[in-house]
Design a protein around this motif. Sequence first.
Motif, mmCIF file in Angstrom:
data_model
loop_
_atom_site.group_PDB
_atom_site.id
_atom_site.type_symbol
_atom_site.label_atom_id
_atom_site.label_comp_id
_atom_site.label_asym_id
_atom_site.label_seq_id
_atom_site.Cartn_x
_atom_site.Cartn_y
_atom_site.Cartn_z
ATOM 1 N N PHE A 213 0.818 -1.206 0.000
ATOM 2 C CA PHE A 213 0.000 0.000 0.000
ATOM 3 C C PHE A 213 0.858 1.265 0.000
ATOM 4 C CE2 PHE A 213 -2.812 -3.122 2.009
ATOM 5 C CZ PHE A 213 -3.931 -2.981 1.199
ATOM 6 N N PHE A 214 0.457 2.237 -0.767
ATOM 7 C CA PHE A 214 1.031 3.585 -0.770
ATOM 8 C C PHE A 214 2.564 3.598 -0.823
ATOM 9 C CE2 PHE A 214 -2.856 3.562 1.903
ATOM 10 C CZ PHE A 214 -3.704 4.196 1.008
ATOM 11 N N PRO A 215 3.180 2.989 -1.848
ATOM 12 C CA PRO A 215 4.641 3.018 -1.917
ATOM 13 C C PRO A 215 5.153 4.446 -2.108
ATOM 14 C CG PRO A 215 3.717 2.160 -3.958
ATOM 15 C CD PRO A 215 2.571 2.328 -2.991
ATOM 16 N N SER A 216 6.277 4.738 -1.482
ATOM 17 C CA SER A 216 6.895 6.069 -1.602
ATOM 18 C C SER A 216 8.404 5.931 -1.452
ATOM 19 C CB SER A 216 6.334 7.024 -0.551
ATOM 20 O OG SER A 216 6.676 6.579 0.746
ATOM 21 N N SER A 217 9.110 7.009 -1.703
ATOM 22 C CA SER A 217 10.566 7.068 -1.538
ATOM 23 C C SER A 217 11.272 5.938 -2.282
ATOM 24 C CB SER A 217 10.937 7.015 -0.059
ATOM 25 O OG SER A 217 11.281 8.262 0.422
ATOM 26 N N LEU A 218 11.028 5.840 -3.560
ATOM 27 C CA LEU A 218 11.644 4.784 -4.365
ATOM 28 C C LEU A 218 13.143 5.021 -4.499
ATOM 29 C CD1 LEU A 218 11.143 2.272 -6.137
ATOM 30 C CD2 LEU A 218 10.939 3.839 -8.066
ATOM 31 N N ILE A 219 13.925 3.979 -4.218
ATOM 32 C CA ILE A 219 15.383 4.011 -4.292
ATOM 33 C C ILE A 219 15.831 2.958 -5.301
ATOM 34 C CG2 ILE A 219 17.507 3.558 -2.979
ATOM 35 C CD1 ILE A 219 16.115 6.096 -2.112
ATOM 36 N N VAL A 220 16.830 3.295 -6.111
ATOM 37 C CA VAL A 220 17.382 2.361 -7.085
ATOM 38 C C VAL A 220 18.866 2.177 -6.794
ATOM 39 C CG1 VAL A 220 17.779 1.926 -9.540
ATOM 40 C CG2 VAL A 220 15.727 3.157 -8.818
ATOM 41 N N GLY B 259 0.379 1.076 5.447
ATOM 42 C CA GLY B 259 -0.774 0.216 5.645
ATOM 43 C C GLY B 259 -0.471 -0.948 6.560
ATOM 44 N N PRO B 260 -1.257 -2.026 6.462
ATOM 45 C CA PRO B 260 -1.098 -3.160 7.379
ATOM 46 C C PRO B 260 0.240 -3.881 7.218
ATOM 47 C CG PRO B 260 -2.748 -3.638 5.704
ATOM 48 C CD PRO B 260 -2.372 -2.201 5.549
ATOM 49 N N GLN B 261 0.886 -3.756 6.088
ATOM 50 C CA GLN B 261 2.195 -4.365 5.852
ATOM 51 C C GLN B 261 3.256 -3.279 5.691
ATOM 52 O OE1 GLN B 261 2.982 -7.717 5.816
ATOM 53 N NE2 GLN B 261 0.921 -7.960 6.602
ATOM 54 N N SER B 262 3.266 -2.298 6.584
ATOM 55 C CA SER B 262 4.204 -1.187 6.463
ATOM 56 C C SER B 262 5.624 -1.648 6.737
ATOM 57 C CB SER B 262 3.805 -0.058 7.416
ATOM 58 O OG SER B 262 3.907 -0.500 8.751
ATOM 59 N N GLY B 263 6.564 -0.935 6.148
ATOM 60 C CA GLY B 263 7.977 -1.240 6.314
ATOM 61 C C GLY B 263 8.736 -0.790 5.082
ATOM 62 N N ILE B 264 9.886 -1.415 4.846
ATOM 63 C CA ILE B 264 10.693 -1.127 3.662
ATOM 64 C C ILE B 264 10.697 -2.380 2.801
ATOM 65 C CG2 ILE B 264 12.971 -0.515 2.789
ATOM 66 C CD1 ILE B 264 13.445 0.895 5.499
ATOM 67 N N LYS B 265 10.247 -2.230 1.582
ATOM 68 C CA LYS B 265 10.176 -3.351 0.640
ATOM 69 C C LYS B 265 11.367 -3.278 -0.295
ATOM 70 C CE LYS B 265 7.428 -6.614 -1.030
ATOM 71 N NZ LYS B 265 6.767 -7.600 -0.239
ATOM 72 N N VAL B 266 12.146 -4.352 -0.360
ATOM 73 C CA VAL B 266 13.284 -4.448 -1.269
ATOM 74 C C VAL B 266 12.923 -5.449 -2.356
ATOM 75 C CG1 VAL B 266 15.727 -5.086 -1.496
ATOM 76 C CG2 VAL B 266 14.930 -3.873 0.549
ATOM 77 N N LEU B 267 13.173 -5.054 -3.603
ATOM 78 C CA LEU B 267 12.896 -5.902 -4.757
ATOM 79 C C LEU B 267 14.191 -6.107 -5.528
ATOM 80 C CD1 LEU B 267 9.676 -4.005 -5.788
ATOM 81 C CD2 LEU B 267 9.742 -6.271 -4.765
ATOM 82 N N ALA C 232 12.078 -3.932 8.693
ATOM 83 C CA ALA C 232 11.446 -3.121 9.735
ATOM 84 C C ALA C 232 9.931 -3.103 9.602
ATOM 85 C CB ALA C 232 12.005 -1.705 9.729
ATOM 86 N N PRO C 233 9.302 -4.283 9.645
ATOM 87 C CA PRO C 233 7.843 -4.309 9.501
ATOM 88 C C PRO C 233 7.149 -3.565 10.633
ATOM 89 C CG PRO C 233 8.670 -6.457 10.161
ATOM 90 C CD PRO C 233 9.863 -5.596 9.897
ATOM 91 N N LEU C 234 6.011 -2.995 10.278
ATOM 92 C CA LEU C 234 5.121 -2.295 11.197
ATOM 93 C C LEU C 234 5.730 -1.006 11.759
ATOM 94 C CD1 LEU C 234 3.627 -5.379 13.041
ATOM 95 C CD2 LEU C 234 2.762 -4.224 10.999
ATOM 96 N N ILE C 235 6.789 -0.504 11.149
ATOM 97 C CA ILE C 235 7.371 0.779 11.519
ATOM 98 C C ILE C 235 6.970 1.788 10.454
ATOM 99 C CG2 ILE C 235 9.524 2.054 11.911
ATOM 100 C CD1 ILE C 235 9.089 -0.041 14.027
ATOM 101 N N VAL C 236 6.582 2.983 10.858
ATOM 102 C CA VAL C 236 6.226 4.033 9.903
ATOM 103 C C VAL C 236 7.501 4.775 9.515
ATOM 104 C CG1 VAL C 236 4.907 6.126 9.536
ATOM 105 C CG2 VAL C 236 3.905 4.255 10.855
ATOM 106 N N HIS C 237 7.902 4.604 8.268
ATOM 107 C CA HIS C 237 9.088 5.266 7.732
ATOM 108 C C HIS C 237 8.648 6.500 6.966
ATOM 109 C CE1 HIS C 237 11.662 1.846 8.751
ATOM 110 N NE2 HIS C 237 10.583 1.133 8.489
#
Length: 131
Positions: free
Chosen positions: A16-23, A40-48, A63-68
Amino acid sequence: MVTELFQPPRSIPVGFFPSSLIVADFNGDGILDLAAIVAGPQSGIKVLIGRGDGSFDAVPLLAPLIVHLSLAVADFNADGIPDLASTVRNGVEVFLGNGDGTFGDPIVRDLSTPIRLRRQTSMATVFRISR
């Protein structure tokens, strides 16, 4: 004659609501990878992790469930491996890269204590972290 330079866009589900995209190349294979803040319910930093064909594989959420609030990439400990830094409510969390697309536990810097600055002085905080 018009030549298409780009393939049609692909939608990559990250949360949900991805932001601050880093490459950056987080696993050292020469292929660019992505990191983004998700809310959202799965907040954290997603690495792909990039496959090199425009598709990506997800690694476990950092860092799940932390608001970044924001995300940055740099080599904070000068080991040649990209690291991540994220601002959170009262500070900064630094995740040192392992070189394989994964990251260590966060190193937390609490910035809730006021910092006194002299007049006409600008300030930037730079962290050097040693393992």
